[in-house]
Design an enzyme around this catalytic site. Structure first.
Site, mmCIF file in Angstrom:
data_model
loop_
_atom_site.group_PDB
_atom_site.id
_atom_site.type_symbol
_atom_site.label_atom_id
_atom_site.label_comp_id
_atom_site.label_asym_id
_atom_site.label_seq_id
_atom_site.Cartn_x
_atom_site.Cartn_y
_atom_site.Cartn_z
ATOM 1 N N GLU A 92 7.741 -2.753 -4.271
ATOM 2 C CA GLU A 92 7.910 -1.365 -3.796
ATOM 3 C C GLU A 92 9.359 -1.060 -3.392
ATOM 4 O OE1 GLU A 92 4.851 -0.954 -0.760
ATOM 5 O OE2 GLU A 92 3.276 -1.450 -2.190
ATOM 6 N N HIS A 100 6.391 -10.673 2.040
ATOM 7 C CA HIS A 100 6.944 -9.755 3.043
ATOM 8 C C HIS A 100 7.911 -10.573 3.904
ATOM 9 C CE1 HIS A 100 3.545 -7.119 1.964
ATOM 10 N NE2 HIS A 100 4.216 -6.162 2.554
ATOM 11 N N TRP A 147 10.850 1.696 2.684
ATOM 12 C CA TRP A 147 10.258 1.126 3.904
ATOM 13 C C TRP A 147 10.602 -0.346 4.142
ATOM 14 C CZ3 TRP A 147 7.677 4.174 0.331
ATOM 15 C CH2 TRP A 147 6.986 3.505 -0.692
ATOM 16 N N GLU A 198 -1.126 -3.286 -6.833
ATOM 17 C CA GLU A 198 -1.763 -2.896 -5.569
ATOM 18 C C GLU A 198 -2.341 -1.507 -5.741
ATOM 19 O OE1 GLU A 198 0.157 -3.084 -1.674
ATOM 20 O OE2 GLU A 198 1.419 -4.723 -2.397
#
Ligand code: BMA
Length: 387
Positions: free
Chosen positions: A189, A129, A194, A306
């Site tokens: 993702e 991240h 996001w 995940e």
């Protein structure tokens, strides 16, 4: 003398690696043509495992859990079942910027837990991240950035600073002369919107360019050869009726991906998913079939990178939402599934003593299809055993 011994060992390791590469057909090898012997073994063993069952994984499994933080030999899954998860997830967000990651896990401790996992015969997978290199904001700062951090872009140097720090950490994950193989899962993702590397904030071409640049830089500039690379789009932003096409948005190509991953919280009880439980079960199965088939056709490995249900408000979530689908469809080859972190009791993804879902989690562990760390011996060798 120590120096000469080191040179000797290094030579031995290189010769060994060359030998192991030249003896395997290229479509059974990881994308990194210089992958270390242990990394190649892990890759091959992941394939073998996926034909027999699915390993259980947990993010930050041995770093903290409900009611404890950074204690030796701990894991919420182990407290209930006697075994660590087989797959241990970590995140390198904030590497190079702070002594701890974005979730306050100390990097030095993380490295020692990664080594412990390797020494016990478990598997480490790392996501990233990373902060927005252009603004210094978090991964969730959606200022368009990807085009600017590519070579020639105005923030390329800022990206390299983060990438160099990541590379240094990855290189430091070693036991004596052996780098511990790691499944690296960057820019996950990306079909969601996001993160700053997500859809709507960069073009598909730029996302692909970023992935390719990152892999090539780690291999060629940083000489890192103990990684397998996992690609993991998010199921909630896929239209399953599109078939395989649904998966490939942003796919950087077969030369850049080892693991055909999927993040799927959506079909297993996500609160925003309003379709019936029966429909979710069908969709979940379809999503797993999708990655299974893609991985099979490409001779790669499928994994549910995940999943989970934060808080586990369904007591039988593990057997009802996950295990039943795997048991009823034994031809699915999914090497592992990883549930997210146990940061707070209300949002725990693995139950703890006294939790209503604890008995069900034990049942899940007892299934012959589900593989925990104690069920595997020698995953980094050609004599791997599963029990
Ligand atoms: C998210 C949440 C965040 C966390 C991030 C990285 O899904 O768990 O709290 O910071 O993952 O681990």
């Amino acid at each position: 003398m120590k120096f000469i011994t080191s040179i000797f060992f290094l030579l031995l390791i290189s010769v060994n690696n060359l030998w192991s590469q030249s003896n395997l057909p290229s479509n059974e090898l990881p994308i990194d043509k210089e992958a270390t012997k242990k990394t190649i073994r892990l890759y091959k063993n992941l394939k073998t495992i996926s034909k027999k069952g699915t390993m259980f994984g947990h993010e930050d499994a041995s770093a903290y859990g409900i009611g404890w933080w950074a204690e030796k030999d701990q894991s919420d899954a182990k407290k209930l079942t006697g075994s660590y998860p087989a797959v241990h997830g970590w995140d390198l967000g904030d590497i190079g910027l702070s002594s701890s990651n974005l979730d306050t896990v100390n990097f030095k401790k993380m490295r020692s837990w990664i080594k412990d996992t390797y020494n016990r015969g478990g598997i480490n997978t790392i996501s990233w991240h990373l902060d927005n290199p252009k603004t210094g904001g978090s991964s969730w700062d959606k200022t368009p950035t990807v085009a600017d951090i590519l070579p020639g872009g105005s923030s390329h140097e800022a990206y390299l600073i983060q990438l160099d720090a990541l590379a240094e950490f990855l290189k430091s994950c070693k036991v004596l002369f052996t780098k511990t193989p790691i499944i690296f899962r960057p820019f996950h993702e990306h079909n969601g919107n996001w993160f700053w590397w997500g859809k709507d904030h960069c073009s598909e071409e730029d996302y692909i360019a970023l992935w390719r640049f990152t892999v090539s830089y780690l291999k060629e500039e940083k000489n890192i050869h103990h990684l397998l690379y996992a690609f993991s789009p998010d199921r909630s932003r896929m239209d399953l009726s599109e078939g395989e096409k649904a998966y490939f948005y942003g796919y950087p190509g077969d030369e850049y991906v080892d693991i055909i991953g999927l993040d799927n919280y959506w079909d297993v009880g996500h609160p925003a998913n309003k379709v019936s439980v029966e429909q979710q079960e069908k969709d979940f199965l379809q999503s797993l079939q999708l990655i299974h088939i893609i991985a099979e056709n490409k001779n790669k490995i499928a994994a549910l990178t995940e999943t989970g249900n934060g808080g586990l408000n369904e007591d039988d979530w593990f057997t009802n939402r996950i295990l039943s689908v795997l048991e009823n469809n034994p031809s699915l080859e999914i090497a592992w599934l990883l549930v997210w972190r146990n940061r707070f009791a209300e949002g725990a993804y693995v139950p703890y003593e006294g939790h209503n879902a604890a008995p069900d989690f034990k049942k899940f562990h007892d299934s012959p299809l589900i593989i925990f760390e104690n069920n595997i011996k020698s995953i980094y060798s050609k004599n791997m055993q599963l029990e």
